[in-house]
Write a protein that holds these residues in place. Structure first.
Motif, PDB file in Angstrom:
ATOM      1  N   UNK A  69       0.813  -1.221   0.000  1.00 14.54           N
ATOM      2  CA  UNK A  69       0.000   0.000   0.000  1.00 14.54           C
ATOM      3  C   UNK A  69       0.845   1.269   0.000  1.00 14.54           C
ATOM      4  N   UNK A  70       2.138   1.163   0.258  1.00 11.37           N
ATOM      5  CA  UNK A  70       3.007   2.338   0.342  1.00 11.37           C
ATOM      6  C   UNK A  70       3.647   2.601  -1.008  1.00 11.37           C
ATOM      7  N   UNK A  71       3.452   3.799  -1.564  1.00  8.81           N
ATOM      8  CA  UNK A  71       4.037   4.108  -2.866  1.00  8.81           C
ATOM      9  C   UNK A  71       5.033   5.257  -2.813  1.00  8.81           C
ATOM     10  N   UNK A  72       5.115   5.942  -1.678  1.00 13.02           N
ATOM     11  CA  UNK A  72       6.111   7.005  -1.555  1.00 13.02           C
ATOM     12  C   UNK A  72       6.565   7.088  -0.110  1.00 13.02           C
ATOM     13  N   UNK A  73       7.705   7.687   0.071  1.00 11.52           N
ATOM     14  CA  UNK A  73       8.264   7.843   1.403  1.00 11.52           C
ATOM     15  C   UNK A  73       8.782   9.261   1.533  1.00 11.52           C
ATOM     16  N   UNK A  74       8.464   9.896   2.645  1.00  7.39           N
ATOM     17  CA  UNK A  74       8.936  11.250   2.883  1.00  7.39           C
ATOM     18  C   UNK A  74       9.963  11.273   3.993  1.00  7.39           C
ATOM     19  N   UNK A  75      10.927  12.162   3.868  1.00  4.74           N
ATOM     20  CA  UNK A  75      11.945  12.358   4.901  1.00  4.74           C
ATOM     21  C   UNK A  75      12.349  13.820   4.853  1.00  4.74           C
ATOM     22  N   UNK A  88      11.778  16.022   1.390  1.00  5.84           N
ATOM     23  CA  UNK A  88      12.027  15.167   0.233  1.00  5.84           C
ATOM     24  C   UNK A  88      11.014  14.036   0.221  1.00  5.84           C
ATOM     25  N   UNK A  89      10.457  13.768  -0.943  1.00  9.64           N
ATOM     26  CA  UNK A  89       9.536  12.655  -1.125  1.00  9.64           C
ATOM     27  C   UNK A  89      10.065  11.800  -2.268  1.00  9.64           C
ATOM     28  N   UNK A  90      10.122  10.498  -2.058  1.00  4.95           N
ATOM     29  CA  UNK A  90      10.658   9.592  -3.057  1.00  4.95           C
ATOM     30  C   UNK A  90       9.549   8.669  -3.552  1.00  4.95           C
ATOM     31  N   UNK A  91       9.377   8.593  -4.869  1.00  2.00           N
ATOM     32  CA  UNK A  91       8.372   7.722  -5.471  1.00  2.00           C
ATOM     33  C   UNK A  91       8.933   6.304  -5.501  1.00  2.00           C
ATOM     34  N   UNK A  92       8.336   5.425  -4.740  1.00  2.00           N
ATOM     35  CA  UNK A  92       8.798   4.046  -4.644  1.00  2.00           C
ATOM     36  C   UNK A  92       7.789   3.054  -5.214  1.00  2.00           C
ATOM     37  N   UNK A  93       6.931   3.534  -6.083  1.00  2.00           N
ATOM     38  CA  UNK A  93       5.883   2.706  -6.680  1.00  2.00           C
ATOM     39  C   UNK A  93       6.456   1.432  -7.303  1.00  2.00           C
ATOM     40  N   UNK A  94       7.590   1.536  -7.960  1.00  2.00           N
ATOM     41  CA  UNK A  94       8.193   0.385  -8.641  1.00  2.00           C
ATOM     42  C   UNK A  94       8.639  -0.705  -7.674  1.00  2.00           C
ATOM     43  N   UNK A  95       8.695  -0.405  -6.387  1.00  2.00           N
ATOM     44  CA  UNK A  95       9.219  -1.352  -5.398  1.00  2.00           C
ATOM     45  C   UNK A  95       8.141  -1.872  -4.442  1.00  2.00           C
TER      46      UNK A  95
END
Length: 94
Positions: A4-10, A59-66
């Motif tokens: 369910x997680x498609x992005x991560x913010x830090x 910063x937000x990283x698109x992690x949809x592919x993972x």
């Protein structure tokens, strides 16, 4: 990583010595990478900078592919200089 997680913010705060006599060298950097669990091989470099602002960056990283895969999110700082001057660093907050 949960499906369910498609992005991560830090919120990294990159910095180096503000004293111009001891600033980080051009070979120094701060980066965020995705690694394979176990081998820690680099999957993808998400960002690499040499930032001396000392300001918190959103910063937000698109992690949809993972989605559904196990990955290691690695925050890294590299200092190329060997003497006491010229250091860089990065604080990280979620």
């Amino acid at each position: 990583m949960p499906a369910a997680l498609s992005s991560l913010g830090a919120d990294p705060q990159p910095d180096n010595n503000h004293d111009t006599a001891s600033k980080a060298t051009s070979g120094d950097w701060q980066r965020v990478v995705l690694l394979r669990p176990g081998t820690f091989a680099v999957i993808k470099e998400l960002v690499r900078v040499l930032d001396a602002s000392g300001e918190w960056k959103n910063a937000t990283f698109d992690l949809t592919a993972y989605k559904g895969q196990s990955v290691v999110l690695y925050f890294e700082v590299y200092n190329n200089s060997t003497d006491a001057g010229g250091r860089t660093w990065m604080y990280v907050d979620e």
